[in-house]
Design a protein around this motif. Structure first.
Motif, PDB file in Angstrom:
ATOM      1  N   TYR A 149     -34.017 -60.970 -57.721  1.00  0.00           N
ATOM      2  CA  TYR A 149     -33.578 -61.989 -58.672  1.00  0.00           C
ATOM      3  C   TYR A 149     -34.311 -63.308 -58.420  1.00  0.00           C
ATOM      4  CZ  TYR A 149     -29.688 -59.427 -60.818  1.00  0.00           C
ATOM      5  OH  TYR A 149     -28.926 -58.546 -61.539  1.00  0.00           O
TER       6      TYR A 149
ATOM      7  N   ASP B  10     -21.554 -62.100 -57.474  1.00  0.00           N
ATOM      8  CA  ASP B  10     -22.096 -60.738 -57.556  1.00  0.00           C
ATOM      9  C   ASP B  10     -22.008 -60.177 -58.987  1.00  0.00           C
ATOM     10  OD1 ASP B  10     -19.296 -60.900 -57.019  1.00  0.00           O
ATOM     11  OD2 ASP B  10     -19.245 -58.748 -56.639  1.00  0.00           O
ATOM     12  N   LEU B  11     -21.214 -60.848 -59.845  1.00  0.00           N
ATOM     13  CA  LEU B  11     -21.091 -60.407 -61.236  1.00  0.00           C
ATOM     14  C   LEU B  11     -22.063 -61.128 -62.174  1.00  0.00           C
ATOM     15  CD1 LEU B  11     -17.173 -60.273 -61.493  1.00  0.00           C
ATOM     16  CD2 LEU B  11     -18.761 -58.415 -60.924  1.00  0.00           C
ATOM     17  N   TRP B  12     -22.790 -62.123 -61.635  1.00  0.00           N
ATOM     18  CA  TRP B  12     -23.707 -62.872 -62.482  1.00  0.00           C
ATOM     19  C   TRP B  12     -24.937 -62.030 -62.804  1.00  0.00           C
ATOM     20  CZ3 TRP B  12     -23.994 -68.401 -59.843  1.00  0.00           C
ATOM     21  CH2 TRP B  12     -22.708 -68.964 -59.862  1.00  0.00           C
ATOM     22  N   ASP B  13     -25.423 -62.155 -64.021  1.00  0.00           N
ATOM     23  CA  ASP B  13     -26.634 -61.411 -64.402  1.00  0.00           C
ATOM     24  C   ASP B  13     -27.883 -62.248 -64.134  1.00  0.00           C
ATOM     25  OD1 ASP B  13     -26.697 -63.318 -66.436  1.00  0.00           O
ATOM     26  OD2 ASP B  13     -26.074 -61.924 -68.005  1.00  0.00           O
ATOM     27  N   ASN B  14     -29.031 -61.662 -64.367  1.00  0.00           N
ATOM     28  CA  ASN B  14     -30.298 -62.308 -64.063  1.00  0.00           C
ATOM     29  C   ASN B  14     -30.471 -63.616 -64.837  1.00  0.00           C
ATOM     30  OD1 ASN B  14     -32.876 -62.344 -62.751  1.00  0.00           O
ATOM     31  ND2 ASN B  14     -33.801 -61.815 -64.724  1.00  0.00           N
ATOM     32  N   GLU B  15     -30.008 -63.634 -66.075  1.00  0.00           N
ATOM     33  CA  GLU B  15     -30.136 -64.839 -66.895  1.00  0.00           C
ATOM     34  C   GLU B  15     -29.344 -66.001 -66.307  1.00  0.00           C
ATOM     35  OE1 GLU B  15     -29.364 -66.295 -71.532  1.00  0.00           O
ATOM     36  OE2 GLU B  15     -29.289 -64.159 -71.007  1.00  0.00           O
ATOM     37  N   ARG B  16     -28.149 -65.695 -65.788  1.00  0.00           N
ATOM     38  CA  ARG B  16     -27.329 -66.744 -65.173  1.00  0.00           C
ATOM     39  C   ARG B  16     -28.028 -67.316 -63.939  1.00  0.00           C
ATOM     40  NH1 ARG B  16     -21.847 -68.279 -64.333  1.00  0.00           N
ATOM     41  NH2 ARG B  16     -21.968 -70.107 -62.973  1.00  0.00           N
ATOM     42  N   TRP B  17     -28.633 -66.436 -63.148  1.00  0.00           N
ATOM     43  CA  TRP B  17     -29.324 -66.899 -61.945  1.00  0.00           C
ATOM     44  C   TRP B  17     -30.562 -67.723 -62.296  1.00  0.00           C
ATOM     45  CZ3 TRP B  17     -27.168 -67.664 -57.640  1.00  0.00           C
ATOM     46  CH2 TRP B  17     -26.178 -66.810 -57.150  1.00  0.00           C
TER      47      TRP B  17
ATOM     48  N   HIS C 144     -32.629 -57.752 -54.516  1.00  0.00           N
ATOM     49  CA  HIS C 144     -32.664 -57.251 -55.894  1.00  0.00           C
ATOM     50  C   HIS C 144     -33.700 -57.970 -56.758  1.00  0.00           C
ATOM     51  CE1 HIS C 144     -28.643 -55.880 -54.492  1.00  0.00           C
ATOM     52  NE2 HIS C 144     -28.922 -54.835 -55.261  1.00  0.00           N
TER      53      HIS C 144
END
Length: 339
Positions: free
Chosen positions: A131, A99-106, A129
């Motif tokens: 993503y 839940d702490l990962w940002d869009n770039e990580r996903w 969201h």
């Protein structure tokens, strides 16, 4: 975490090949006994549709999503897919702090992995969201898909996102039962319709019922056989129901002759509580006393019925002795009425 030992399957059974072929052409919810190889059918379909997942997302590639209910199942199913395919497999659940990962990580995760195994809530949050939209998924698999009512994550994902998706993924549901609750015969049709509506899919269990029941874990379990037999019987009832075009009358016609004696007995004695049955039929405690045996002290209870017949029960305390005596009295009476 403990290593997961998985048996490698090299040759599919006939019903697995049949159901995979159907799942290629339409959304399908597969209902088969526990241990009969539902996950391997999913693996066969994953490999069959892998031409989409082998491409980069940037080049128009898609990803296969496998949804489960628990972290343990994330570990188990991701390992199973890894063993049986040459595809890269990612696994995702709340304890990884996703839940702490940002869009770039996903974006990186979806680019690096071709099959992604999620706990359902994590993937629902991603789609909510935006993503990762559903149109980038080629195959969406729901494990234990009988958990699908109300605000359940499976049902919410389908309700909120599937119908509005312009390029809908193929849906594959896996379950050993069409409901998470025990059902009455009269509820089968409604429940089957509900699960088909939820997943926009057809329920199927293959044409060779004997083979799938024989290959299921329940058919091989020797301990706790009443539960194992219940699993097999439930799968058979569901299979007859599906193959008859959701006809409750056909289910009744098939199973009523087999169960007639038991059905009659349950009607005669519906509560199946010996102590209550004795009370309702005029029985009473005639005598209670202790007894010394080679195994130690025991309680003895004598029950007298209204016709004068007496039954003696034993137990480690008075309540158990009374229950034993009542059980003997009820058994004899019911046996006489059904013989």
């Amino acid at each position: 975490m403990q290593d997961i030992q998985q048996e490698v399957v090299s040759l599919p059974r006939s019903y697995q090949t049949e159901l995979m072929g159907q799942a290629k052409l339409e959304n399908l919810v597969i209902c088969l006994p526990t241990g009969s190889g539902k996950t391997y059918i999913a693996v066969m379909l994953i490999k069959e549709m892998a031409h989409d997942t082998r491409r980069s997302i940037d080049d128009g590639g898609k990803r296969t999503i496998f949804l489960v209910k628990t972290v343990a199942l994330v570990q188990q199913q991701s390992e199973y897919i890894r063993i049986h395919t040459d595809l890269t497999v990612g696994k995702y659940y709340g304890e990884l702090k996703v839940d702490l990962w940002d869009n770039e990580r996903w974006i990186n995760e979806f680019e690096q992995h071709q099959v992604l195994v999620f706990t359902a809530k994590v993937f629902l949050d991603l789609v909510d969201h935006n993503y990762f939209p559903l149109y980038k998924v080629n195959l969406l698999i729901f494990d234990e898909c009988h958990h699908s009512t109300g605000e359940n994550c499976y049902a919410s994902l389908m309700r909120r996102h599937y119908d509005t998706c312009h390029d809908q993924p193929r849906i594959l549901g896996l379950t050993a039962s069409i409901s998470a609750k025990k059902l009455k015969l009269s509820q089968l049709e409604t429940t089957a319709k509900q699960i088909e509506d939820t997943y926009r899919a057809r329920l199927a269990s293959g044409s060779d019922r004997e083979e799938s029941a024989r290959c299921g874990t329940s058919a091989r379990v020797k301990k706790n056989s009443p539960k194992a037999l219940a699993d097999v019987f439930e799968a058979l009832v569901g299979a007859v129901f599906l193959d008859s075009g959701n006809s409750l009358q056909t289910v009744w016609d098939v199973f009523e002759p087999l169960l007639r004696n038991y059905i009659d007995r349950s009607i005669i004695c519906p509560n199946l509580n010996p102590v209550r049955w004795i009370s309702e039929n005029g029985g009473k405690v005639k005598n209670e006393f202790p007894e010394i045996t080679d195994d130690g002290p025991m309680a003895v209870c004598v029950i007298q019925m209204s016709n004068g017949t007496m039954f003696e029960g034993r137990g480690t305390n008075k309540n158990k002795a009374k229950f034993d005596a009542c059980r003997k009295a009820m058994k004899q009476s019911v046996d006489q009425q059904t013989s």
